[in-house]
Motif scaffolding. Sequence first.
Motif, mmCIF file in Angstrom:
data_model
loop_
_atom_site.group_PDB
_atom_site.id
_atom_site.type_symbol
_atom_site.label_atom_id
_atom_site.label_comp_id
_atom_site.label_asym_id
_atom_site.label_seq_id
_atom_site.Cartn_x
_atom_site.Cartn_y
_atom_site.Cartn_z
ATOM 1 N N PHE A 1 0.813 -1.215 0.000
ATOM 2 C CA PHE A 1 0.000 0.000 0.000
ATOM 3 C C PHE A 1 0.845 1.264 0.000
ATOM 4 C CE2 PHE A 1 -3.661 2.546 0.939
ATOM 5 C CZ PHE A 1 -3.250 3.494 1.850
ATOM 6 N N ASN B 1 -0.323 4.977 6.221
ATOM 7 C CA ASN B 1 0.361 3.824 5.620
ATOM 8 C C ASN B 1 0.553 2.692 6.615
ATOM 9 O OD1 ASN B 1 0.436 5.057 3.147
ATOM 10 N ND2 ASN B 1 2.577 5.706 3.307
ATOM 11 N N ASN C 1 -2.609 0.838 6.279
ATOM 12 C CA ASN C 1 -3.028 0.545 4.896
ATOM 13 C C ASN C 1 -4.397 1.149 4.591
ATOM 14 O OD1 ASN C 1 -0.685 -0.883 4.637
ATOM 15 N ND2 ASN C 1 -1.646 -2.876 4.333
#
Length: 124
Positions: A28, A73, A76
């Motif tokens: 991702f 992040n 994700n």
Amino acid sequence: VQLQASGGGLVQAGGSLRLSCVASGGTFSKYNMAWFRQAPGKEREFVGGRDWRGWRTSYADFVKGRFTMSRDNAKNTVYLQMNSLKPEDTAVYYCAQDSRLGAIMTSTQSYEYWGQGTQVTVSS
């Protein structure tokens, strides 16, 4: 890569919603993410995009100042905070992941992976 969007619903004009999109099965953090929307009888259109590092964000003119896109992040996950909603924002909202590196793209053809969509309905 699988994308799972959620957070849609029915809201009155002027209200807010927060959409989420969780990615699985890929890396991702390496790719740009975007939100698109599609109203009945209309083509799917770009709403906003955020680059893979989270440093740059691009928005369609019709949502500037009202919508904010962010990403985590570590989780994700990409988010779309929608404020001051209008009836014309009613649409199915889709998250998408670009499989290439580079600038934030606004065309649907640039995105390889798509979530299933979440319905946003704004009543007047």
